[in-house]
Scaffold this motif. Structure first.
Motif, mmCIF file in Angstrom:
data_model
loop_
_atom_site.group_PDB
_atom_site.id
_atom_site.type_symbol
_atom_site.label_atom_id
_atom_site.label_comp_id
_atom_site.label_asym_id
_atom_site.label_seq_id
_atom_site.Cartn_x
_atom_site.Cartn_y
_atom_site.Cartn_z
ATOM 1 N N LYS A 193 83.953 -54.560 -5.290
ATOM 2 C CA LYS A 193 83.497 -54.145 -3.906
ATOM 3 C C LYS A 193 81.652 -54.273 -4.151
ATOM 4 O O LYS A 193 81.642 -52.986 -5.181
ATOM 5 C CB LYS A 193 84.359 -52.957 -3.605
ATOM 6 C CG LYS A 193 86.022 -53.525 -3.352
ATOM 7 C CD LYS A 193 86.273 -54.235 -1.975
ATOM 8 C CE LYS A 193 87.512 -54.998 -1.366
ATOM 9 N NZ LYS A 193 87.387 -55.353 0.445
ATOM 10 N N ARG A 194 81.397 -54.728 -3.279
ATOM 11 C CA ARG A 194 80.319 -53.967 -2.970
ATOM 12 C C ARG A 194 79.449 -53.401 -1.674
ATOM 13 O O ARG A 194 79.750 -53.912 -0.613
ATOM 14 C CB ARG A 194 78.581 -55.157 -3.796
ATOM 15 C CG ARG A 194 78.989 -55.607 -3.358
ATOM 16 C CD ARG A 194 77.812 -56.701 -3.821
ATOM 17 N NE ARG A 194 76.466 -56.320 -4.195
ATOM 18 C CZ ARG A 194 75.545 -55.641 -5.173
ATOM 19 N NH1 ARG A 194 76.182 -56.196 -5.928
ATOM 20 N NH2 ARG A 194 74.360 -55.115 -4.996
ATOM 21 N N SER A 195 77.974 -53.299 -2.003
ATOM 22 C CA SER A 195 77.855 -53.042 -0.223
ATOM 23 C C SER A 195 76.339 -53.751 0.135
ATOM 24 O O SER A 195 75.992 -54.562 -1.098
ATOM 25 C CB SER A 195 77.180 -51.135 0.094
ATOM 26 O OG SER A 195 77.844 -50.453 -0.277
ATOM 27 N N PHE A 196 75.465 -53.967 1.486
ATOM 28 C CA PHE A 196 75.340 -54.827 1.828
ATOM 29 C C PHE A 196 74.429 -54.149 3.033
ATOM 30 O O PHE A 196 74.828 -53.698 3.728
ATOM 31 C CB PHE A 196 75.499 -55.859 2.107
ATOM 32 C CG PHE A 196 76.019 -56.918 1.104
ATOM 33 C CD1 PHE A 196 75.239 -58.219 0.216
ATOM 34 C CD2 PHE A 196 77.275 -56.942 0.549
ATOM 35 C CE1 PHE A 196 75.989 -58.636 -0.733
ATOM 36 C CE2 PHE A 196 78.378 -58.054 -0.395
ATOM 37 C CZ PHE A 196 77.349 -58.667 -0.852
ATOM 38 N N LEU A 197 73.035 -54.567 2.968
ATOM 39 C CA LEU A 197 72.698 -54.431 4.426
ATOM 40 C C LEU A 197 71.395 -55.256 5.112
ATOM 41 O O LEU A 197 70.992 -55.477 4.763
ATOM 42 C CB LEU A 197 71.892 -52.990 4.032
ATOM 43 C CG LEU A 197 70.215 -52.214 4.625
ATOM 44 C CD1 LEU A 197 71.508 -51.453 5.964
ATOM 45 C CD2 LEU A 197 69.652 -51.393 4.123
ATOM 46 N N SER A 198 72.681 -54.966 6.470
ATOM 47 C CA SER A 198 71.962 -56.003 7.179
ATOM 48 C C SER A 198 70.624 -55.965 7.455
ATOM 49 O O SER A 198 70.337 -54.579 8.009
ATOM 50 C CB SER A 198 72.384 -57.196 8.237
ATOM 51 O OG SER A 198 72.297 -56.066 9.480
ATOM 52 N N ILE A 199 69.837 -56.836 8.051
ATOM 53 C CA ILE A 199 67.914 -56.056 8.517
ATOM 54 C C ILE A 199 68.133 -56.092 9.980
ATOM 55 O O ILE A 199 67.772 -54.450 10.359
ATOM 56 C CB ILE A 199 67.202 -57.856 8.453
ATOM 57 C CG1 ILE A 199 65.834 -57.247 8.544
ATOM 58 C CG2 ILE A 199 67.667 -58.263 9.070
ATOM 59 C CD1 ILE A 199 65.185 -56.131 7.620
ATOM 60 N N ASP A 200 69.153 -56.153 10.779
ATOM 61 C CA ASP A 200 69.203 -55.439 11.652
ATOM 62 C C ASP A 200 69.914 -53.761 11.241
ATOM 63 O O ASP A 200 68.990 -53.197 12.872
ATOM 64 C CB ASP A 200 70.546 -56.565 12.195
ATOM 65 C CG ASP A 200 69.577 -57.852 13.212
ATOM 66 O OD1 ASP A 200 69.335 -57.871 14.266
ATOM 67 O OD2 ASP A 200 69.874 -58.331 11.981
ATOM 68 N N ASN A 201 70.790 -54.066 11.162
ATOM 69 C CA ASN A 201 71.153 -52.172 11.511
ATOM 70 C C ASN A 201 70.023 -51.766 10.037
ATOM 71 O O ASN A 201 69.790 -50.343 11.059
ATOM 72 C CB ASN A 201 72.154 -51.753 9.820
ATOM 73 C CG ASN A 201 73.580 -52.265 10.613
ATOM 74 O OD1 ASN A 201 73.445 -52.571 11.779
ATOM 75 N ND2 ASN A 201 74.868 -53.184 10.158
ATOM 76 N N LEU A 202 69.773 -52.176 9.038
ATOM 77 C CA LEU A 202 67.815 -51.677 9.143
ATOM 78 C C LEU A 202 66.895 -51.106 10.051
ATOM 79 O O LEU A 202 66.227 -50.223 9.990
ATOM 80 C CB LEU A 202 67.371 -52.181 7.547
ATOM 81 C CG LEU A 202 66.105 -51.642 7.044
ATOM 82 C CD1 LEU A 202 66.001 -52.083 5.614
ATOM 83 C CD2 LEU A 202 64.574 -51.984 8.014
ATOM 84 N N ASN A 203 67.000 -51.789 11.146
ATOM 85 C CA ASN A 203 65.383 -52.253 11.967
ATOM 86 C C ASN A 203 66.015 -50.754 13.164
ATOM 87 O O ASN A 203 65.313 -49.548 13.025
ATOM 88 C CB ASN A 203 65.103 -53.310 12.563
ATOM 89 C CG ASN A 203 65.289 -54.466 11.414
ATOM 90 O OD1 ASN A 203 63.578 -53.448 11.081
ATOM 91 N ND2 ASN A 203 64.956 -55.461 12.238
ATOM 92 N N PHE A 204 67.513 -50.573 13.374
ATOM 93 C CA PHE A 204 67.800 -50.320 14.105
ATOM 94 C C PHE A 204 68.395 -48.545 13.550
ATOM 95 O O PHE A 204 67.701 -47.465 14.335
ATOM 96 C CB PHE A 204 69.527 -50.809 13.758
ATOM 97 C CG PHE A 204 70.437 -49.246 14.531
ATOM 98 C CD1 PHE A 204 70.761 -49.126 16.181
ATOM 99 C CD2 PHE A 204 71.525 -48.436 14.162
ATOM 100 C CE1 PHE A 204 70.523 -48.697 17.004
ATOM 101 C CE2 PHE A 204 71.964 -47.444 14.701
ATOM 102 C CZ PHE A 204 71.947 -46.937 16.210
ATOM 103 N N LEU A 205 68.178 -48.280 11.710
ATOM 104 C CA LEU A 205 68.141 -47.293 11.760
ATOM 105 C C LEU A 205 66.750 -46.657 11.555
ATOM 106 O O LEU A 205 66.298 -45.358 11.912
ATOM 107 C CB LEU A 205 68.848 -47.192 10.024
ATOM 108 C CG LEU A 205 69.832 -47.112 10.039
ATOM 109 C CD1 LEU A 205 70.749 -47.800 8.537
ATOM 110 C CD2 LEU A 205 70.650 -45.412 10.712
ATOM 111 N N ILE A 206 66.103 -47.486 11.060
ATOM 112 C CA ILE A 206 63.983 -46.675 11.332
ATOM 113 C C ILE A 206 63.851 -46.411 12.170
ATOM 114 O O ILE A 206 63.744 -44.950 12.937
ATOM 115 C CB ILE A 206 63.759 -48.254 11.012
ATOM 116 C CG1 ILE A 206 63.557 -48.229 8.977
ATOM 117 C CG2 ILE A 206 61.753 -47.229 10.799
ATOM 118 C CD1 ILE A 206 63.801 -46.987 8.151
#
Length: 298
Positions: free
Chosen positions: A176-189
């Motif tokens: 099991k591993r984690s990923f990060l979509s660029i959309d969620n990254l943009n939102f968080l920043i």
């Protein structure tokens, strides 16, 4: 807002430039090659410039520290002497751990094993050693594996495998591993920069759900309308083959096998609690499908 981005030519930088431009912010790219100087005024610096982890292990160790550590020190010192209010440093979960037994959160004591991770941690330690003025904020971001349209890497490798109707040979690995979509990254920043109540600190960035590589193959199948045969070959056979790949430069080497089959679960609870949200705007599966479908147009 007025935002300065270093490393703007990379995948994350290009996406942040477009995202903040669409949000009507004034965004500029700061090249850190040759002679450079940091602007004195602005709302934030997003420091992305750095040397990425070399999966082929061909880079000299000191290259990581020259770029990831020393360059970060210099830009941060200039930030402290400027009128800019926020500094966002993109570190990595690899600054903490190369292997994760349970779930990685911000309280884990760092113990990186690679020059890449060590150089990122050294930069973090320098930033945290400085006194931050009351009117400034420092955010150390530790993202896990970032993906999105236009991004190449292991997701693209898996996509090509499924596309060619090649059976998936690593089904015996249960991970099991984690990923990060660029959309969620943009939102968080964006949320960090606009919400002045969020305090300085270290924050993991990851999507909400954990995904196994076998599940990822099924998601690619769903995106393409296919059904990939999953083969449960003995792991020791695959590992032996990957070691041969190290020497003969095959697509499957030990480093890539590790990325495809390791457990690496990253908690995003801290940032969500500080933002007072339960879920990120894009689900893990939605983000992966968006990335996978983008490969069809390449």
């Amino acid at each position: 807002m007025e935002i300065i981005i270093t490393g703007a030519s990379g995948f994350v930088g290009q996406n942040l430039l477009k995202y903040f431009s669409d949000e009507k912010s004034k965004v500029s790219a700061l090249s850190m090659r040759n002679e450079w100087s940091c602007p004195n005024k602005g709302d934030a610096i997003i420091h992305l410039a750095g040397k990425a982890h070399d999966t082929e292990n061909t880079s000299a160790e000191d290259e990581y520290f020259t770029v990831n550590t020393e360059l970060t020190r210099k830009i941060f010192d200039e930030f402290l002497n400027s009128e800019i209010k926020d500094f966002i440093y993109f570190s990595s979960v690899k600054a903490v751990a190369d292997e994760v037994v349970d779930i990685l959160d911000e309280n884990k004591s760092p113990s990186p094993k690679t020059p890449y991770g060590k150089s990122k941690l050294k930069a973090e330690e320098y930033l945290l050693s400085k006194v931050i003025p009351d009117d400034k904020r420092l955010f150390i971001i530790r993202p896990c594996m970032i993906h999105g349209p236009g991004n190449k890497g292991n997701l693209n490798l898996l996509y090509k495998l499924v596309r060619k109707n090649i059976p998936w040979p690593l089904a015996a690995f249960d991970n099991k591993r984690s990923f990060l979509s660029i959309d969620n990254l943009n939102f968080l920043i964006l949320q960090i920069l606009t919400n002045k109540e969020i305090k300085s600190g270290i924050y993991n960035f990851a999507d909400d759900d954990f995904v196994s590589t076998n599940e990822l193959i099924e998601i690619i199948d769903e995106a393409l309308g296919k059904k990939t045969k999953q083969l449960k070959i003995y792991p020791f056979v695959i590992k032996s083959f990957s070691k041969i790949g190290d020497k003969l430069k095959f697509s499957l080497n030990s480093e890539r096998l590790k990325k495809l089959t390791e457990n690496y679960k990253v908690s995003n609870q801290k940032i969500k609690e500080h933002l007072n949200i339960r879920h990120l705007p894009m689900s893990t599966k939605e983000g992966l499908i968006k990335t996978i479908k983008s490969f069809e147009h390449k």
